[in-house]
Scaffold this active site. Structure first.
Site, PDB file in Angstrom:
ATOM      1  N   HIS A   1       0.547  -1.416  -0.162  1.00 46.92           N
ATOM      2  CA  HIS A   1      -0.272  -0.317  -0.176  1.00 46.92           C
ATOM      3  C   HIS A   1       0.691   1.614   0.138  1.00 46.92           C
ATOM      4  CE1 HIS A   1      -3.910  -2.196   1.797  1.00 46.92           C
ATOM      5  NE2 HIS A   1      -3.507  -2.306   0.037  1.00 46.92           N
TER       6      HIS A   1
ATOM      7  N   GLU B   1       1.107   3.883   1.810  1.00 47.20           N
ATOM      8  CA  GLU B   1       1.367   4.326   3.525  1.00 47.20           C
ATOM      9  C   GLU B   1       2.570   3.558   3.729  1.00 47.20           C
ATOM     10  OE1 GLU B   1      -1.883   3.853   2.028  1.00 47.20           O
ATOM     11  OE2 GLU B   1      -3.165   3.925   3.412  1.00 47.20           O
TER      12      GLU B   1
ATOM     13  N   CYS C   1      -5.864   1.624   6.176  1.00 49.54           N
ATOM     14  CA  CYS C   1      -6.586   0.441   6.158  1.00 49.54           C
ATOM     15  C   CYS C   1      -6.088   0.185   7.711  1.00 49.54           C
ATOM     16  CB  CYS C   1      -6.079  -1.046   5.718  1.00 49.54           C
ATOM     17  SG  CYS C   1      -4.583  -1.573   5.099  1.00 49.54           S
TER      18      CYS C   1
ATOM     19  N   CYS D   1      -2.206  -0.500   7.434  1.00 51.33           N
ATOM     20  CA  CYS D   1      -1.543   0.797   6.795  1.00 51.33           C
ATOM     21  C   CYS D   1      -1.843   1.457   8.937  1.00 51.33           C
ATOM     22  CB  CYS D   1      -2.408   1.520   6.120  1.00 51.33           C
ATOM     23  SG  CYS D   1      -1.240   0.693   5.369  1.00 51.33           S
TER      24      CYS D   1
END
Lengths: 148, 148
Positions: free
Chosen positions: B55, B57, B85, B88
């Protein structure tokens, strides 16, 4: 209730934790098994990499998906010596991993303290495999640190 | 309530999301700012890397800690176009990041649906910056996918 297969693979995860111990990392080890084959091995590497996201499970997920060339791990089992944290449980959910087996519970940072719904609904969980060995290696690590 | 600085940096995060869009990735972008300097930029890269943990992040955290040579981001702000999410948010907690600013809320996978206690207690959160632009790019992406 626990078969020998889980103990066998948890000993492999413990070997990874031992490598972490020897490398002066918090000793948590993980392996990922698919069709009775170990497709990924990793230990916590946050100190060496200076990266707090470099938990054993995260490294094992990335390694496993790289090995199988796909994003999902539905037919795989993660063996990890310590209960996954929230980050790692969230990552496990994205991989849709079939099963998670862990040794020691993590009373402070374990995902189950927040919610067991973090995992994918199809992920089965078994805990407490070789719990004494999994707890001991972490206690030894922190006891050794306190001496200095 | 929102100053221009947040909008400025969110536009930088949106540039990353646009790169993701162009690379056929779910278009989420992130930057990390420390002392008014962007120290990391990333967009979601799960398709290219075949790694569900990639992801925006996560990539930004790893990049930022590599840049500063330390494990913690207490004096940094994460700007991300979509609500993080659970994975993260859990990673953000480990970094002890000072502040998180996000654009669009994620009704299905956002960390706040499980618990806002996932973050480090000192992490401040601001949401809704450039929310329309941040939502639009994701809607455009999925609308385009449905055409094929």
């Amino acid at each position: 209730m626990f078969d020998n297969t889980d103990e066998y693979y948890m000993r492999e995860a413990l070997k990874e934790a031992k490598k972490g111990f020897d490398a002066d990392e918090i000793p948590v080890g993980a392996i990922i098994v698919c069709n009775d084959t170990i497709i990924a091995r990793a230990y916590n590497n946050t100190e060496k990499l200076k990266d707090v996201t470099a938990h054993a499970e995260m490294l094992a997920f990335t390694s496993a998906t790289s090995t199988i060339g796909g994003k999902y791990l539905q037919n795989c089992t993660l063996y990890v010596t310590l209960e996954p944290c929230i980050m790692c449980a969230g990552a496990a959910a994205w991989t849709q991993i079939g099963r998670i087996v862990y040794g020691a519970s993590d009373q402070k940072k374990g995902f189950s303290k927040i919610s067991t719904n973090i995992l994918h609904p199809k992920t089965k969980v078994t805990k407490g495999i070789l719990v004494d060995e999994c707890e001991t290696i972490i206690k030894q690590f922190f006891n050794q640190k306190r001496k200095y």
